[in-house]
Design an enzyme around this catalytic site. Structure first.
Site, PDB file in Angstrom:
ATOM      1  N   HIS A  82     -29.711 -33.444 -50.889  1.00 38.50           N
ATOM      2  CA  HIS A  82     -30.417 -33.473 -52.171  1.00 38.50           C
ATOM      3  C   HIS A  82     -31.220 -32.197 -52.335  1.00 38.50           C
ATOM      4  O   HIS A  82     -31.883 -31.749 -51.416  1.00 38.50           O
ATOM      5  CB  HIS A  82     -31.364 -34.670 -52.237  1.00 38.50           C
ATOM      6  N   ASP A 161     -38.000 -46.944 -60.503  1.00 36.72           N
ATOM      7  CA  ASP A 161     -38.244 -45.498 -60.591  1.00 36.72           C
ATOM      8  C   ASP A 161     -38.007 -44.985 -62.005  1.00 36.72           C
ATOM      9  O   ASP A 161     -38.768 -44.155 -62.500  1.00 36.72           O
ATOM     10  CB  ASP A 161     -37.375 -44.735 -59.588  1.00 36.72           C
ATOM     11  N   ARG A 168     -44.875 -41.837 -66.037  1.00 36.89           N
ATOM     12  CA  ARG A 168     -45.635 -40.716 -65.453  1.00 36.89           C
ATOM     13  C   ARG A 168     -45.497 -39.467 -66.305  1.00 36.89           C
ATOM     14  O   ARG A 168     -46.445 -38.699 -66.459  1.00 36.89           O
ATOM     15  CB  ARG A 168     -45.129 -40.452 -64.022  1.00 36.89           C
TER      16      ARG A 168
END
Ligand code: URA
Ligand code: CA
Length: 434
Positions: A82, A161, A168
């Protein structure tokens, strides 16, 4: 349990228990805890932080909020890579076939890009016929047979998430290392790999601008991975300028092919060998990093990495003849050279802005609905530290628009030339194992 008590607990600097974190994430995902309470908690976390244990529990709760991919039918230690996001980052296209050629099972779930250039899937779709719409069974069979396959995002992975990240984004609470680390790691863990190699970018074009912040993020992610039983390590690499030369989908595919042929840009090649060595080592295909690196260098030299790439493309319907005939990739109608206006040394190539210039050409998506132009993009002809003469090309621009004044101006503003000698930035700063 009452949410308001947990907000106050975190506000006052206390540690939340695993049960409390589970209550919050479960309640938020199913809708029984409202946005405003979670916003307040997120802000408390921005200021108070989270302990190592809390971060691991938050990650686990987010993983458990949705589906988890089961890769247990694939033989061997599955390794995923990643990157925290960069401009012109072609590493996945190179590393997949390269690590697979060394025997590492690569079961990659990948997405489409937003911003700068496309994601890995967009890049691969510049190859005629290639598709990622395969079912799980075929995906697993392909990895067992060829050691590599790519599937589009499927299932309902980490819904907590998705909801939290969107919240957020609009409440000023993205910038928190525990929140970023758990967000990224929850997605990787749900995707099912046994081991994870992280490429944490640092510098002007990266999410984390300083080495200190990048190190802290890397350590947080490595600790989370290891504490939930996935062998995890991180490399901190430079994103003060774009990686390699190519920025744009088909252009990056061509760059990946060049790299697999051993003729790629030096920085891209080195980063792939470093990340790849860790992948081979974590997959237990080599006893040391040195041995792993030699295996990868050999796979490039003797052509097995390139053969693996062809096999991978044709197994998923792609025209593998583009490897020997890259002119079959989508081609832009116009090619322009951006010429240096003065003599000197390249001091800056602001990765973000150069990426945005490529997006303006159509190489990236401004919104999720945008259609990208696979043919267009940029090839950097100079990198930081290179000497340049007035009139020499700085960038080759591949466009389907004839008028590209805005793009040219943006590039001139973000490629700075100075009269003093400039040293090239370090490529790999640190490797973090715990
Ligand atoms: N990328 C993510 O996936 N999550 C974050 O919180 C930040 C960046
Ligand atoms: Ca590149």
């Amino acid at each position: 349990m009452r949410m308001v008590d947990l907000i106050e607990k975190k506000r006052d600097g206390h540690e939340l228990t695993a049960e409390e974190i589970h209550f919050i994430i479960h309640g938020y995902t199913e809708g029984s805890i409202p946005d405003y309470q979670v916003s307040a908690l997120m802000m408390a976390i921005v200021f108070r932080g989270m302990t190592e244990r809390e971060r691991a529990d938050l990650t686990k709760a987010m993983v458990e909020s949705g589906d988890q991919i089961d890769l247990s039918q694939i033989e061997g230690i599955k390794v995923d890579k990643h990157s925290t996001g960069g401009v012109g980052d072609t590493t996945t296209l190179v590393l997949g076939p390269l690590a697979a050629a060394a025997g590492v099972p690569i079961a990659k779930m990948s997405g489409r890009g937003l911003g700068h250039t496309g994601g890995t899937i967009d890049k691969l779709e510049s190859i005629k016929g290639f598709h990622v719409e395969i079912d799980n069974e075929e995906f697993i069979d392909l990895v067992n047979k060829n050691k590599i396959a790519v599937i589009g995002q499927s299932g309902n992975l980490t819904p907590a998430d998705k909801k939290l990240y969107a919240l957020r984004d609009v409440t000023g609470t993205v910038e928190s290392i525990p929140l970023i680390a758990s967000s990224i790691m929850s997605k990787k863990i749900a995707a099912g790999a046994d081991a994870i190699v992280l490429d944490v970018k640092t510098g002007a074009g990266a999410f984390m601008k300083t080495l200190e912040d990048s190190r802290e993020l890397a350590q947080a992610m490595v600790q989370i991975g290891n504490s939930v039983g996935r062998k995890t390590m991180a490399v901190i690499s430079d994103m003060n300028q774009p990686l390699g030369f190519a920025i744009g989908n088909a252009l990056e595919v061509k760059e990946a092919i060049d790299t697999l042929k051993g003729r790629g840009p030096q920085d891209l090649t080195e980063l792939c060998l470093t990340l790849g060595s860790h992948m081979v080592y974590l997959a237990e295909k080599a006893d040391s990093l040195d041995e792993a690196r030699t295996m990868l260098e050999n796979a490039i030299k003797n052509g097995t990495a390139l053969e693996k790439f062809k096999e991978f493309l044709s197994s998923q319907g792609g025209d593998a003849s583009i490897v020997d005939h890259p002119e079959k990739l989508p081609q832009a109608n116009y090619i322009f050279e951006l010429e240096a206006k003065e003599d000197g040394y390249i001091a800056e190539i602001t990765a973000d802005e150069v990426g945005t210039a490529a997006m303006l050409l159509g190489a990236g998506r401004a919104t999720k609905e945008s259609v990208i132009d696979l043919a267009v993009g940029l090839i950097l002809r100079k990198k930081i530290g290179d000497k340049v003469k007035k009139g020499e090309p700085l960038v080759t621009i591949y466009s389907n628009f004839e008028n590209i004044n805005e793009v040219k101006q943006m590039l001139y503003e973000n490629i700075k030339i100075t009269s003093e000698k400039v040293t090239a930035p370090t490529l790999i700063y640190e490797e973090i194992m715990e």
